[in-house]
Design a protein around this motif. Structure first.
Motif, mmCIF file in Angstrom:
data_model
loop_
_atom_site.group_PDB
_atom_site.id
_atom_site.type_symbol
_atom_site.label_atom_id
_atom_site.label_comp_id
_atom_site.label_asym_id
_atom_site.label_seq_id
_atom_site.Cartn_x
_atom_site.Cartn_y
_atom_site.Cartn_z
ATOM 1 N N LEU A 286 0.850 -1.174 0.000
ATOM 2 C CA LEU A 286 0.000 0.000 0.000
ATOM 3 C C LEU A 286 0.889 1.228 0.000
ATOM 4 O O LEU A 286 2.086 1.141 0.303
ATOM 5 N N ASN A 287 0.323 2.363 -0.332
ATOM 6 C CA ASN A 287 1.103 3.601 -0.328
ATOM 7 C C ASN A 287 0.657 4.499 0.818
ATOM 8 O O ASN A 287 -0.504 4.477 1.239
ATOM 9 N N ALA A 288 1.592 5.281 1.321
ATOM 10 C CA ALA A 288 1.262 6.299 2.329
ATOM 11 C C ALA A 288 2.307 7.394 2.257
ATOM 12 O O ALA A 288 3.496 7.124 2.038
ATOM 13 N N THR A 289 1.862 8.613 2.426
ATOM 14 C CA THR A 289 2.783 9.727 2.631
ATOM 15 C C THR A 289 2.799 10.044 4.124
ATOM 16 O O THR A 289 1.947 9.572 4.889
ATOM 17 N N THR A 290 3.770 10.857 4.525
ATOM 18 C CA THR A 290 3.795 11.271 5.930
ATOM 19 C C THR A 290 3.221 12.669 6.111
ATOM 20 O O THR A 290 3.448 13.309 7.144
ATOM 21 N N TRP A 291 2.443 13.152 5.123
ATOM 22 C CA TRP A 291 1.688 14.374 5.340
ATOM 23 C C TRP A 291 0.674 14.138 6.450
ATOM 24 O O TRP A 291 0.159 13.028 6.632
ATOM 25 N N ARG A 292 0.364 15.195 7.172
ATOM 26 C CA ARG A 292 -0.546 15.074 8.314
ATOM 27 C C ARG A 292 -1.882 14.463 7.905
ATOM 28 O O ARG A 292 -2.463 13.636 8.638
ATOM 29 N N SER A 293 -2.401 14.830 6.729
ATOM 30 C CA SER A 293 -3.699 14.318 6.294
ATOM 31 C C SER A 293 -3.697 12.800 6.158
ATOM 32 O O SER A 293 -4.683 12.132 6.495
ATOM 33 N N ASP A 294 -2.590 12.235 5.664
ATOM 34 C CA ASP A 294 -2.480 10.780 5.565
ATOM 35 C C ASP A 294 -2.265 10.147 6.926
ATOM 36 O O ASP A 294 -2.858 9.114 7.258
ATOM 37 N N MET A 295 -1.401 10.758 7.728
ATOM 38 C CA MET A 295 -1.064 10.153 9.019
ATOM 39 C C MET A 295 -2.255 10.134 9.969
ATOM 40 O O MET A 295 -2.354 9.257 10.832
ATOM 41 N N ASP A 296 -3.168 11.084 9.820
ATOM 42 C CA ASP A 296 -4.378 11.061 10.641
ATOM 43 C C ASP A 296 -5.229 9.833 10.328
ATOM 44 O O ASP A 296 -6.018 9.384 11.175
ATOM 45 N N ILE A 297 -5.083 9.289 9.118
ATOM 46 C CA ILE A 297 -5.829 8.092 8.719
ATOM 47 C C ILE A 297 -5.023 6.834 9.010
ATOM 48 O O ILE A 297 -5.542 5.854 9.569
ATOM 49 N N VAL A 298 -3.739 6.854 8.653
ATOM 50 C CA VAL A 298 -2.879 5.682 8.860
ATOM 51 C C VAL A 298 -2.674 5.410 10.346
ATOM 52 O O VAL A 298 -2.504 4.257 10.768
ATOM 53 N N GLY A 299 -2.719 6.495 11.147
ATOM 54 C CA GLY A 299 -2.427 6.391 12.571
ATOM 55 C C GLY A 299 -1.021 6.891 12.838
ATOM 56 O O GLY A 299 -0.078 6.452 12.166
ATOM 57 N N GLN A 300 -0.893 7.805 13.773
ATOM 58 C CA GLN A 300 0.435 8.360 14.049
ATOM 59 C C GLN A 300 1.429 7.281 14.454
ATOM 60 O O GLN A 300 2.631 7.432 14.259
ATOM 61 N N ASP A 301 0.939 6.173 15.014
ATOM 62 C CA ASP A 301 1.811 5.040 15.344
ATOM 63 C C ASP A 301 1.740 3.943 14.285
ATOM 64 O O ASP A 301 2.265 2.857 14.490
ATOM 65 N N TRP A 302 1.078 4.217 13.164
ATOM 66 C CA TRP A 302 0.929 3.314 12.035
ATOM 67 C C TRP A 302 0.060 2.098 12.348
ATOM 68 O O TRP A 302 -0.005 1.159 11.573
ATOM 69 N N SER A 303 -0.653 2.125 13.470
ATOM 70 C CA SER A 303 -1.432 0.954 13.872
ATOM 71 C C SER A 303 -2.608 0.705 12.933
ATOM 72 O O SER A 303 -2.921 -0.456 12.618
#
Length: 337
Positions: A5-22
């Motif tokens: 899967l893809n993810a950026t570390t922009w805040r908008s993505d991290m709010d969905i992915v989880g700041q701890d990536w959980s």
């Protein structure tokens, strides 16, 4: 073959992915993915990314490099309004700022065991986003891209293959001619390199495509026309984009261009909205996309989507999993309950 899967570390993505990536980890496990291709953004603490998730590294895309690489300070002023804004954007006003950025990201990739890195061999500027007329040739962009990568890897092997990704803008790597790949090969001084085929970007090169069936036919034709060079495709960003109607409206003047005046950051934000309407990052829903994988056997396939919520993301993953059921190493492609 690994599925990512893809993810950026922009805040908008991290709010969905989880700041701890959980949340991202649970989603990965639910659908049977092997990890993430990660786009690190400026200022994000890379040490907080779980190393076992970072299977791929997407190097930063500066988009506008022509003036910086040529040392054209007046061109930078015209784009950014002032040199201090340009300095903030690039991290400096010399070539070395960009080279150091890539060298640093590659160093992080080696540290966490990333298996490959992606580099966009393309460029654009704010003035040419509507008519796609840029003041450089694809030859010049490919030469510049090779220079950047060669310098970022100077004195040390990258530690992973560098994969050059196609975009749709004229004046860059589009994979529409074998000569593009041949020229890149001639100018690289690294041995371990390949191509990252972005299917959405490839679809964007043809605004006459009306539906998925035509889109798959087009992808298959372009890849087949690469001949033996198609063996250089080691990763696929599997994503669908059928935005030809919007592109034609833009190029005929029916859509107002992003503002040419004002604060650079506001103009850049407006340009990103425009680009997002072209590059849709949707899911394939037809099993016909499997025809692509009769021609190539990549090492990594990335389900590369944009998403504004977890449900939005999960829905796209589920639809493309259904379309590719049974394709990849015989693994089931439907989500677990």
């Amino acid at each position: 073959m690994k599925l990512l899967l893809n993810a950026t570390t922009w805040r908008s993505d991290m709010d969905i992915v989880g700041q701890d990536w959980s949340v991202g980890r649970r989603l990965m496990d639910q659908f049977g993915f092997d990890g993430f291709e990660i786009y690190p953004t400026p200022g994000y603490p890379l040490e907080t990314i779980p190393p076992d998730l970072a299977r791929g590294l997407h190097l930063r895309f500066f988009v506008m490099l022509w003036d910086l690489w040529r040392g054209d300070l007046e061109g930078l002023r015209a784009t950014f309004g002032d040199l201090e804004t340009a300095r903030l954007f690039y991290g400096g006003l010399e070539r070395q700022a960009v080279v150091d950025c890539y060298a640093g990201q590659l160093a992080w990739g080696r540290q966490v065991g990333a298996e490959y890195a992606v580099f966009h061999a393309a460029q654009a500027d704010l003035r040419g986003l509507m008519d796609w007329r840029f003041p450089w040739t694809w030859q010049e962009t490919i030469d510049m891209s090779a220079e950047i990568v060669n310098q970022a890897c100077a004195g040390r092997a990258p530690g992973m293959p560098i994969l050059f990704e196609n975009l749709w803008w004229p004046g860059g790597l589009r994979l529409l001619e074998r000569a593009e790949v041949e020229r890149l090969a001639e100018r690289l001084t690294i041995d371990d390199w390949g191509l990252a085929l972005d299917t959405g970007h490839l679809l964007n090169t043809n605004p006459d495509l009306a539906d998925e069936a035509q889109g798959v036919d087009y992808i298959v034709k372009v890849v087949r026309d690469l001949g033996p060079l198609a063996r250089r495709i080691r990763a696929v960003h599997l994503t669908r984009s059928l935005s030809g109607h919007y592109v034609r409206q833009c190029q005929s003047g029916q859509v107002a261009p992003p503002p040419a005046e004002g604060d650079f950051w506001d103009r850049m934000a407006a340009a990103q909205i425009h680009v997002g309407r072209i590059d849709q990052h949707e899911a394939f829903e037809t099993a016909e996309i499997g025809r692509l994988f009769e021609l190539i056997e990549p090492d990594w396939v990335v389900f590369e989507f944009t998403y504004h919520s977890l449900d939005h993301w999960r829905g796209k993953i589920a639809r493309q999993c259904a379309a590719t059921a049974g394709l990849f190493d015989g693994r089931p492609r439907v989500g677990k309950n």
